[in-house]
Write a protein that holds these residues in place. Structure first.
Motif, short mmCIF file in Angstrom:
data_model
loop_
_atom_site.label_atom_id
_atom_site.label_comp_id
_atom_site.label_asym_id
_atom_site.label_seq_id
_atom_site.Cartn_x
_atom_site.Cartn_y
_atom_site.Cartn_z
N GLY A 139 0.98 -1.19 -0.21
CA GLY A 139 -0.13 0.00 -0.04
C GLY A 139 0.81 1.26 -0.13
N ASN A 140 0.10 2.29 0.30
CA ASN A 140 0.85 3.75 0.11
C ASN A 140 1.14 4.17 1.48
N ARG A 141 1.05 3.53 2.72
CA ARG A 141 1.40 4.02 4.03
C ARG A 141 1.77 2.76 4.66
N ASP A 170 3.93 8.04 4.67
CA ASP A 170 3.79 7.55 3.17
C ASP A 170 4.82 6.96 2.41
N ILE A 203 5.64 4.62 -1.38
CA ILE A 203 5.41 4.13 -2.78
C ILE A 203 5.20 2.64 -3.08
N PRO A 204 3.85 2.35 -3.32
CA PRO A 204 3.65 0.74 -3.39
C PRO A 204 4.73 0.17 -4.48
N ILE A 245 -3.19 0.74 3.03
CA ILE A 245 -3.30 1.81 1.91
C ILE A 245 -3.90 3.09 3.01
N GLN A 274 -4.97 -0.23 -6.08
CA GLN A 274 -3.76 -0.82 -5.69
C GLN A 274 -3.21 -1.83 -6.88
N SER A 319 -6.80 -1.43 5.33
CA SER A 319 -6.27 -0.05 5.15
C SER A 319 -6.28 0.94 6.60
#
Length: 673
Positions: free
Chosen positions: A137-139, A235, A237-238, A271, A297, A342
């Protein structure tokens, strides 16, 4: 604190007292670094972790400064996880009875990356856990607690800045600079003893909301204090490769160990669905507004959305449109076994406000009745809407474009009728300004207070005046008529109300009065300046004025420069209850006499002694040499200017008047032929 813990430690073990292990954490040094990261910290089939390494203290006993901890059944906030310490982790379990103070003299160095992150140059005893990972994910986020022996409950002032350091250093593959994730929430301040500390000691508190407690003896760990559960997050980057380095070290020397507890299973690769939409942060969704959230995603094979932990039927697309308040999450599936959740997206809706009252009327409260008065805008705020939530902040403005809020006690600037505007301040974008109409009614009739006298044994009619809609007198019981009758003195207030429902109060001060009782007249005569003082009885009720001719009155009860003779004093009650009078006499002796046989001023005597009951006084007359010429009773005789039948020559003669009241008057006069 450290000395106290040492004493307690000696007493406890000297007496052989055993503390039950169930109330304290336990530690395990047998886990491999890979197991600690994959099975304890992450504990998810979604993990893509590699290049795991750990380093710590090189103790001769073989003990470690890192490992697994289990807090099941204790009051410690985490059930289990990883512990990284600046000393032996075997010293970490409670109770809190001795000082954990390991790592001296074994060549245990600090860490240069930690030094760079915290701006230090003197770290020792560093324990480091680091690994590479590829987020889905992004986090990323994980939970931790910082514990330390340096949380002293009774420090000296020079110990307030003692603090060990730690950092959670993150960088993407190819980058040169680390980002420190171990910071006070919402800031860039690294978490340390002197940046997160509670009150109660001589050391200043700092960021108290994130401090848990100073620990007493009965605690699951052997540390003097710790923070609350904090979250490290960033944060990412996947699909990119990241390196994370978790490091803790002593600062300055090896003394007073510290530890980082990482919550088991708290490392999340999920995410981030975006910022919460809350009333408290001023960004809730507006009434009837929707919010579409995109969780798409790369590589995902499926989605499932949840509201308040409940599955939302049919919500299996990458996007979901929110139409009601709640806590939203989404599980993203990668194959059949991996579905990281998430973060939780909290959604609140602003209320649809309903106007209750937007017209507010006040009466002009001051004397000039100019159509302006004070409005309490706090009162108006609470009456404006029928359903205003308590956490909504309202301010008022004179015009819609103004940015200067009106004061709580606001005086209208436009007489009689003015519109101001109410604005919801802590929620942006959902509401326009609400017009609020302020009306000021006046009471133009002038009501002057009155002071009236009431004579003894009389009654008095008080009249508030006509033309009002209501009357209320402060009598007991209250009376509600235009006029009332009173028979005693006092303060009588009447509140009258006009057709605009505005009120004024008039006060009648009724002063009980009556004719004076003259108690005495104090006479001071036989003087260059003869005077009389009129004394009124203390039982007399009135306010009096005084006169000797019943024409010209004075407030003073003293008359001066009085010539010999008869006087009548008049005492008038200013409330017109009557006049009292009494006669009095001023005595004086003649300054000369002329015994020439013309029957005018032929003898020397003192008038009105009888009127003053002094007729039996004795008068003695002397010549200039002190020879007694004549002595006689003032009641029966006068002096004709002779001695033994012969006329005495013109000259000055002296006298002594011995009054029957005990007073003696002496003087001289002239005999003129």
């Amino acid at each position: 604190m450290s000395r106290l813990k040492y004493i307690i430690f000696c007493l406890v073990f000297g007496l052989g007292i055993q503390f039950g292990n169930a109330q304290n954490i336990s530690v395990d040094e047998s886990y491999t670094p890979q197991d600690l990261v994959e099975d304890i910290l992450i504990n998810s089939p979604c993990a893509n972790v590699f290049n795991v390494s750990v380093s710590g203290g090189n103790f001769a006993s073989g003990e470690k400064s890192f490992g697994y901890f289990d807090a099941t059944g204790t009051t410690f906030p985490f059930q289990n996880g990883i512990i990284l310490s600046t000393g032996k982790i075997n010293n970490a379990p409670g109770p809190n009875i001795y000082l954990s103070d390991d790592g001296g003299g074994i060549g245990w160095n600090g860490d240069s990356d930690l030094n760079d992150a915290l701006g230090l140059s003197n770290t020792f005893n560093a324990t480091i856990l680091e690994f590479d990972f590829i987020p889905l994910g992004n986090r990323i986020s994980f939970d931790y607690i910082f514990s330390s022996e340096q949380y002293l409950t009774n420090p000296s002032s020079n110990q307030c800045n003692y603090t060990d350091g730690f950092a959670f250093l993150l960088k993407r593959n190819g980058e040169t600079n680390y980002q420190n994730l171990a910071v006070v929430p919402g800031t860039n301040i690294p978490v340390k003893v002197n940046t997160v500390r509670g009150s109660g000691t001589i050391c200043p508190p700092a960021n108290q909301a994130y401090f848990d407690a100073f620990n007493d003896t009965n605690h699951p760990t052997n540390f003097n204090g710790q923070t609350k559960i904090l979250k490290a997050e960033s944060d990412v980057i996947p699909g990119e490769t990241y390196h994370i380095k978790l490091v803790i070290a002593d600062e300055g020397n090896y003394r007073f160990d510290s530890a980082i507890f990482l919550g088991g299973g708290s490392f999340n690769f999920g995410i981030d669905l975006g910022d919460d939409r809350l009333i408290a942060t001023g960004n809730p969704l507006c009434p009837s507004e929707t919010l579409t959230v995109d969780a798409t995603q790369a590589g995902a094979t499926g989605y499932q959305w949840f509201r308040n932990t409940n599955t939302i039927p049919g919500a299996t697309n990458p996007t979901y449109t929110i139409t009601s308040a709640g806590d939203y999450t989404v599980n993203i599936f990668y194959g059949t076994t991996c579905s990281p959740p998430s973060n939780t997206l909290k959604i609140e809706y602003a209320e649809s406000l309903v106007i209750n009252q937007d017209l507010f009327t006040e009466c002009d409260a001051d004397t000039n009745q100019d159509g302006k008065t004070v409005f309490d805008l706090d009162v108006i705020k609470n009456q404006l809407f029928t359903n205003l939530p308590t956490d909504y902040n309202i301010s008022f403005f004179e015009i819609p474009t103004s940015t200067t809020a009106l004061p709580t006690n606001y005086t209208n600037t436009i007489p009689n009728n003015q519109t101001i505007y109410a604005r919801i301040m802590n929620i942006q974008g959902c509401y326009s300004d609400y017009p609020v109409n302020l009306v000021v009614n006046t009471f133009d009739t002038i009501l002057a207070d009155e002071t009236i006298g009431l004579c003894e044994n009389s009654i008095l009619n008080l009249d508030a005046g006509s033309g009002f809609t209501s009357y209320e007198w402060n009598t007991d019981p209250p009376q509600f008529t235009q006029q009332i009758t009173v028979n005693s003195g006092g303060s009588y207030e009447v509140t009258v109300t006009n057709s605009f429902n505005c009120s004024k109060t008039k006060t009648f001060t009724v002063e009980a009065s009556g004719i004076a009782t003259i108690e005495d007249i104090i006479i001071n005569d036989f003087q260059e300046n003869n005077s009389a003082t009129i004394q009124i009885s203390a039982s007399s009720l009135g306010n009096y004025e005084f006169s000797l001719d019943d024409i010209n009155y004075q407030d003073s009860n003293i008359f001066t420069n009085l010539l010999e003779g008869e006087y009548t004093v008049y005492v008038n009650d200013k409330k017109k209850c009557g006049v009292a009078k009494r006669t009095f006499y001023i005595l004086d002796y003649p300054k000369y006499f002329t015994p020439n046989g013309d029957n005018y001023n032929d003898t020397w005597y003192i008038k009105n002694l009888r009127k003053r009951n002094l007729q039996n006084s004795t008068i003695s007359i002397f010549d200039r040499y002190g020879k007694l010429i004549k002595q006689y009773n003032a009641n029966t005789e006068a002096w004709d200017g002779t001695f033994n039948g012969s006329n005495l020559p013109s000259n000055d003669y002296w006298f002594t008047l011995e009054l029957t009241n005990g007073k003696t008057i002496k003087g001289h006069f002239t005999l003129k032929r």
